[in-house]
Design a protein around this motif. Structure first.
Motif, mmCIF file in Angstrom:
data_model
loop_
_atom_site.group_PDB
_atom_site.id
_atom_site.type_symbol
_atom_site.label_atom_id
_atom_site.label_comp_id
_atom_site.label_asym_id
_atom_site.label_seq_id
_atom_site.Cartn_x
_atom_site.Cartn_y
_atom_site.Cartn_z
ATOM 1 N N THR A 1 0.969 -1.216 0.107
ATOM 2 C CA THR A 1 -0.078 -0.045 -0.153
ATOM 3 C C THR A 1 0.797 1.191 0.179
ATOM 4 N N PRO A 2 0.427 2.572 -0.611
ATOM 5 C CA PRO A 2 1.127 3.493 -0.358
ATOM 6 C C PRO A 2 1.270 4.182 1.115
ATOM 7 N N ALA A 3 2.344 4.715 1.258
ATOM 8 C CA ALA A 3 2.461 5.365 2.768
ATOM 9 C C ALA A 3 1.262 6.187 3.195
ATOM 10 N N LEU A 4 0.672 6.824 2.485
ATOM 11 C CA LEU A 4 -0.169 7.684 2.875
ATOM 12 C C LEU A 4 -1.404 6.897 3.389
ATOM 13 N N CYS A 5 -1.890 5.585 2.864
ATOM 14 C CA CYS A 5 -2.872 4.951 3.424
ATOM 15 C C CYS A 5 -2.511 4.231 4.729
ATOM 16 N N ALA A 6 -1.273 3.722 4.897
ATOM 17 C CA ALA A 6 -0.907 3.407 6.232
ATOM 18 C C ALA A 6 -0.989 4.607 7.433
ATOM 19 N N ASP A 7 -0.686 5.658 6.945
ATOM 20 C CA ASP A 7 -0.617 6.743 7.854
ATOM 21 C C ASP A 7 -2.152 7.315 8.218
ATOM 22 N N ARG A 8 -3.125 6.985 7.277
ATOM 23 C CA ARG A 8 -4.597 7.660 7.629
ATOM 24 C C ARG A 8 -5.186 6.372 8.391
ATOM 25 N N TYR A 9 -5.079 5.033 7.924
ATOM 26 C CA TYR A 9 -5.771 3.879 8.440
ATOM 27 C C TYR A 9 -4.616 3.210 9.407
ATOM 28 N N ARG A 10 -4.514 3.551 10.830
ATOM 29 C CA ARG A 10 -3.566 2.702 11.770
ATOM 30 C C ARG A 10 -4.495 1.486 12.418
ATOM 31 N N HIS A 11 -3.831 0.634 13.003
ATOM 32 C CA HIS A 11 -4.371 -0.305 13.860
ATOM 33 C C HIS A 11 -3.072 -0.871 14.720
ATOM 34 N N PRO A 12 -3.267 -0.907 16.283
ATOM 35 C CA PRO A 12 -2.763 -1.503 17.047
ATOM 36 C C PRO A 12 -1.950 -2.855 16.747
ATOM 37 N N ASP A 13 -2.573 -3.734 15.857
ATOM 38 C CA ASP A 13 -2.171 -4.966 15.614
ATOM 39 C C ASP A 13 -1.708 -5.317 14.299
ATOM 40 N N VAL A 14 -1.369 -4.093 13.604
ATOM 41 C CA VAL A 14 -0.791 -4.065 12.264
ATOM 42 C C VAL A 14 0.531 -3.049 12.076
ATOM 43 N N ALA A 15 1.470 -3.716 11.477
ATOM 44 C CA ALA A 15 2.729 -3.142 11.245
ATOM 45 C C ALA A 15 2.840 -2.709 9.938
ATOM 46 N N SER A 16 3.680 -1.439 9.777
ATOM 47 C CA SER A 16 3.938 -0.763 8.375
ATOM 48 C C SER A 16 5.277 -0.785 8.167
ATOM 49 N N ILE A 17 5.835 -1.387 7.199
ATOM 50 C CA ILE A 17 7.386 -1.663 6.933
ATOM 51 C C ILE A 17 7.538 -1.320 5.311
ATOM 52 N N PRO A 18 8.646 -0.299 5.464
ATOM 53 C CA PRO A 18 9.155 0.249 3.985
ATOM 54 C C PRO A 18 9.699 -0.853 3.289
ATOM 55 N N VAL A 19 9.252 -1.000 1.943
ATOM 56 C CA VAL A 19 9.909 -1.993 1.000
ATOM 57 C C VAL A 19 10.996 -0.998 0.171
ATOM 58 N N SER A 20 12.278 -1.402 0.436
ATOM 59 C CA SER A 20 13.274 -0.572 -0.133
ATOM 60 C C SER A 20 13.333 -0.473 -1.644
ATOM 61 N N ASP A 21 13.151 -1.791 -2.264
ATOM 62 C CA ASP A 21 13.277 -1.675 -3.635
ATOM 63 C C ASP A 21 11.956 -1.733 -4.454
ATOM 64 N N ALA A 22 10.675 -1.367 -3.793
ATOM 65 C CA ALA A 22 9.460 -1.647 -4.396
ATOM 66 C C ALA A 22 9.327 0.020 -5.376
ATOM 67 N N PRO A 23 8.678 -0.162 -6.367
ATOM 68 C CA PRO A 23 8.680 1.295 -7.024
ATOM 69 C C PRO A 23 7.523 2.118 -6.222
ATOM 70 N N PRO A 24 7.650 3.314 -6.244
ATOM 71 C CA PRO A 24 6.565 4.145 -5.606
ATOM 72 C C PRO A 24 5.301 4.062 -6.273
ATOM 73 N N THR A 25 4.207 4.298 -5.428
ATOM 74 C CA THR A 25 3.055 4.412 -5.982
ATOM 75 C C THR A 25 2.499 5.738 -6.553
ATOM 76 N N PRO A 26 2.080 5.961 -7.706
ATOM 77 C CA PRO A 26 1.519 7.110 -8.025
ATOM 78 C C PRO A 26 0.310 7.698 -7.642
ATOM 79 N N ILE A 27 0.175 9.068 -7.199
ATOM 80 C CA ILE A 27 -0.989 9.611 -6.791
ATOM 81 C C ILE A 27 -1.373 10.363 -8.051
ATOM 82 N N LEU A 28 -2.651 10.172 -8.370
ATOM 83 C CA LEU A 28 -2.983 10.677 -9.682
ATOM 84 C C LEU A 28 -4.112 11.920 -9.518
#
Length: 274
Positions: free
Chosen positions: A223-250
């Motif tokens: 998922t794009p980072a902004l979705c992880a920032d918007r929808y947080r959950h105490p039992d869900v972790a968010s981890i960067p993927v270093s070589d994944a292409p970024p997601t375009p906001i259109l």
């Protein structure tokens, strides 16, 4: 009840259905949760039955709720269009509608655009991920800021910005404690699908249900980072993927409504994110 529907209560109902949670819905509506709960209870009394099955950590729509969800959004859109059209005729002010994915804020761009066009009535409408293209094609929005995937036939699109790509996993997942992962690290794991949930395979209706499913899943969800920032959950972790292409906001709009006003908004939105 005399047969009339209170559009404000319908808007409140839709917010709760979209968020799947009274607390989050009240925050999005900028009202107190007890007020929202009372309004929904009143609407249920007026319609003659419950709209939600209230569970400890989630809400489920009843058959009556599903029917109201199906037609309520169109009812509000039609009412807004009617009011805007009449107001425009009465005051000489035109209406311009900016759509946006629910995880994306367009407030800064809308404020700047309104300042440049003070005689224009600018309104915003939140769009569901699976109806973004349709909303533009049928005219529910003149332009929208959206996330892929997007069916682009009949649309003009422009990249507004690129957003880092993350994975989201259960806090019990093998990868949950990693500071960063690669695409190779993800290869052994299945991508989470959210089309259906539960033993009966019913559709997943909102982000709240998706996050709850993810919290108990053994898979990974990109998922794009902004979705992880918007929808947080105490039992869900968010981890960067270093070589994944970024997601375009259109930025997207219908080619049939490629107006100068739309181009003005696109230019202002682009400038506001640079």
């Amino acid at each position: 009840m005399d047969g009339d529907l209170d559009l404000r209560k319908i808007r409140y109902f839709l917010a709760v259905a979209d968020e799947g949670n009274f607390t989050r819905a009240a925050a999005s509506l900028h009202i107190a949760q007890p007020v929202l709960s009372r309004q929904i209870q009143t609407l249920e009394r007026e319609l003659g039955g419950p709209l939600f099955i209230r569970r400890p950590r989630s809400l489920e729509l009843t058959p009556a709720g599903r029917e109201l969800l199906k037609d309520g959004r169109k009812l509000l859109a039609d009412a807004a269009d009617l009011a805007a059209n009449v107001r425009g005729l009465a005051t000489g002010r035109s209406v311009f509608t900016v759509g946006h994915h629910r995880a994306i804020s367009v407030r800064a761009a809308v404020r700047a655009f309104q300042a440049e066009h003070p005689t224009l009535t600018v309104r915003t409408v939140a769009l569901d991920a699976d109806t973004q293209a349709a909303a533009l094609l049928v005219g529910d929005a003149d332009v929208a800021v959206v996330l892929p995937p997007l069916a682009t036939e009949g649309l003009i699109t422009q990249i507004l910005k690129m957003e880092p790509t993350l994975i989201r996993v259960s806090s019990e997942h093998d990868l949950a404690q990693h500071a960063e992962v690669t695409l190779t690290d993800l290869a052994p794991y299945e991508n989470v699908r959210f089309e259906t949930a539960g033993e009966n395979g019913r559709p997943v209706r909102n982000v709240e249900e998706r996050i709850e499913l993810l919290a108990s899943s053994t898979g990974v969800y990109m998922t794009p980072a902004l979705c992880a920032d918007r929808y947080r959950h105490p039992d869900v972790a968010s981890i960067p993927v270093s070589d994944a292409p970024p997601t375009p906001i259109l930025l997207a709009w219908a080619s049939s409504r490629d107006s100068q006003m739309t181009r003005d908004f696109v230019a202002i939105a682009t400038a506001s994110t640079s």
